[in-house]
Scaffold this active site. Structure first.
Site, mmCIF file in Angstrom:
data_model
loop_
_atom_site.group_PDB
_atom_site.id
_atom_site.type_symbol
_atom_site.label_atom_id
_atom_site.label_comp_id
_atom_site.label_asym_id
_atom_site.label_seq_id
_atom_site.Cartn_x
_atom_site.Cartn_y
_atom_site.Cartn_z
ATOM 1 N N SER A 92 -9.722 2.096 3.096
ATOM 2 C CA SER A 92 -8.845 2.861 2.213
ATOM 3 C C SER A 92 -7.846 1.992 1.454
ATOM 4 O O SER A 92 -7.300 2.449 0.460
ATOM 5 C CB SER A 92 -8.085 3.909 3.022
ATOM 6 N N SER A 137 -9.844 -0.180 7.275
ATOM 7 C CA SER A 137 -9.280 -0.109 5.919
ATOM 8 C C SER A 137 -8.622 -1.370 5.376
ATOM 9 O O SER A 137 -8.245 -1.391 4.216
ATOM 10 C CB SER A 137 -8.266 1.030 5.846
ATOM 11 N N LYS A 156 0.847 -1.204 0.000
ATOM 12 C CA LYS A 156 0.000 0.000 0.000
ATOM 13 C C LYS A 156 0.874 1.243 0.000
ATOM 14 O O LYS A 156 1.898 1.285 0.707
ATOM 15 C CB LYS A 156 -0.912 -0.014 1.230
#
Ligand code: GLN
Length: 485
Positions: free
Chosen positions: A158, A182, A83
């Protein structure tokens, strides 16, 4: 080797036996990314940057080990995505924000270092909501991510890119971050496994901070065993993160061999109220039936302060974000607003950089958080929220005195259409209703697929465990996963 279904063990064994090479596996994954991730493919948009040179050098190293017949590390040749809130030396780190455009960290996050030392091949950086603020990945400055299971729908957020890349077969596993859901929520939306380790279990060093008392790093994978393998590699104390725990890391993979018979499973009544989609409710009931059939004792429990979790989370998370994001000022990292008539002074330069660099949601949260921390409001909002956080934590401690794990929904609805909720931020915040309490309490949680809707959209179920008892959580998850097959 079938892309999208090969497990960590299969890849490692394939390389060890000479059936394939780490180089070939990496090339296959890059080829699929090139064919499908971009606008000329499926437009999934999960990767923001590729780290091909680094990946191929690592693959060559693994192949050299295999050629010599040496024992291979646990993640040997496994293609992994990271990420874009985690630092990878020499690769861009944008956190999904324009304000970090051009910034390349000069070091690796600890979780990244540990993956690579365990043999993983790091493919590149994955799209996410700006500074990990969001539930749909639509807050990324680099465009939304599409859900590989339904291209007109959001992948969740997210860590939308991290979930989508694994679901699309671009990576065998990935790292995400979870501050209020997330990892668990996008895992549910994309039909993969996502793990929120106990706060302190995985080092946050090299993680771009959103809300430091809530932020956690954790893995995505296609199955429970791979997720357990990933966590056992990244978990453990780190001198570079004072909040990382010195407790010994559990044997997460070994724990999977233990049957779940006799485990006490709590079902919190508060998580099954109004607003929960009927198909999700039914899928979770089926998962619970499966646990009963496997010999678990399922009982209803109470987490009485649940309804305060969303307001509490959105005060604490925004307050911490307003403090953390003050470092982005055009001086040290990334973007600096071009000098013009208005930016003659230093403070004007700060203001213009932040105005141009941050997106609407990030600005909204900085404003909310600054307000909650300001003199006169601190007691009414921030201190009050901290007190409620204690009550929420006590709810879980009381529950875990009676049960070994908690099973609940993670999202009230299946993945929605791109654009459907962007006009109403409050509506988006309410989607976090089942995820934020575990975040505030610091306990571990994870999401595992448990079926799909009639329309074919993935459904996930959340399993929560006591602080530092990931083993039990993984066992319950494996039992649910096995019942699906
Ligand atoms: N959706 C939540 C938020 O927008 C959680 C985000 C996260 O866990 N990083 O704050």
């Amino acid at each position: 080797m079938e892309l999208g279904s090969a497990t960590i063990q299969e890849i490692r064994a394939g390389i060890a036996s000479g059936k394939t090479t780490a180089t070939a596996v990496a090339e296959q994954h890059y080829a699929r990314i090139a064919a499908e991730d971009g606008p000329s493919g499926k437009g999934i948009n999960s990767f923001l940057a590729l780290s091909r040179e680094r990946a191929m050098a690592q693959a060559a190293k693994i192949d050299a080990l295999a050629a010599k017949g040496e024992p291979l590390p646990p993640l040997a040749g496994v293609p992994v995505g990271i990420k874009d809130v985690l630092a990878m030396k020499g690769s861009p780190a944008t956190a999904g924000s324009k304000i970090l455009q051009g910034y390349k960290p000069p070091y690796d996050a600890t979780a990244v270092t540990r993956l690579e030392s365990a043999g993983a091949v790091l493919l590149g950086k994955l799209n996410c909501d700006e500074f990990a603020m969001g539930s749909s990945n639509e807050n990324s400055a680099y465009g939304p991510v599409r859900n590989p299971r339904a291209l007109d729908r959001v992948p969740g957020g997210s860590s939308g890119g991290s979930a989508a890349a694994v679901a699309a077969g671009f990576a065998v596993a990935s790292l995400g971050s979870d501050t209020g859901g997330s990892i668990r929520q996008p895992a549910a939306f994309c039909g993969v496994v996502g793990v929120l380790p106990t706060y302190g279990r995985v080092s946050r060093f090299g993680l771009i901070a959103f809300a430091s008392s809530l932020d956690r790093v954790g893995p995505f994978a296609t199955n429970v065993r791979d997720a357990a393998t990933m966590l056992s590699v990244i978990a453990g104390q780190d001198a570079k993160d004072a909040t990382s725990s010195d407790r010994p890391v559990g044997d997460y993979v070994g724990a999977l061999a233990k049957p779940v018979k006799g485990l006490r499973i709590g079902v919190p009544a508060e998580y099954f109220g109004e607003g929960l989609d009927a198909e999700i409710r039914a899928a979770i009931e089926r998962a619970l039936d499966g646990l009963r059939a496997a010999g678990c004792v399922v009982k209803t429990i109470a987490l009485p302060h649940t309804r305060y979790a969303i307001p509490t989370y959105y005060v604490i998370a925004t307050a911490e974000a307003s403090a953390n994001l003050s470092r982005f000022d055009g001086v040290r990292f990334g973007l600096r607003a071009a000098e013009n008539a208005g930016s003659q002074t230093l403070s004007a330069m700060y203001r213009e950089t932040r105005d141009q660099g941050f997106g609407a949601e990030v600005k909204r949260r900085i404003l909310l958080g600054t307000y909650a921390l300001s003199a006169g409001y601190y007691d009414a909002y921030y201190r009050k929220a901290q007190q409620v956080r204690t009550l929420l934590t006590r709810d879980f401690l009381a529950a875990f005195a009676q049960v070994d794990a908690i099973v609940a929904p993670i999202t009230p609805t299946p993945p929605w259409k791109l654009g459907e909720k962007t006009a109403d931020p409050l509506q988006m915040y309410l989607e976090d209703i089942y995820s934020v309490a575990a975040s505030l309490a610091g306990i571990c949680g994870m999401c595992v697929p448990c079926g799909e809707t009639k329309a074919g959209l993935p459904i996930g179920v959340q399993i929560m465990g006591p602080h530092f008892n990931e083993e039990t959580m993984f066992r319950v998850a494996l039992s649910i996963e096995t019942a699906q097959r």
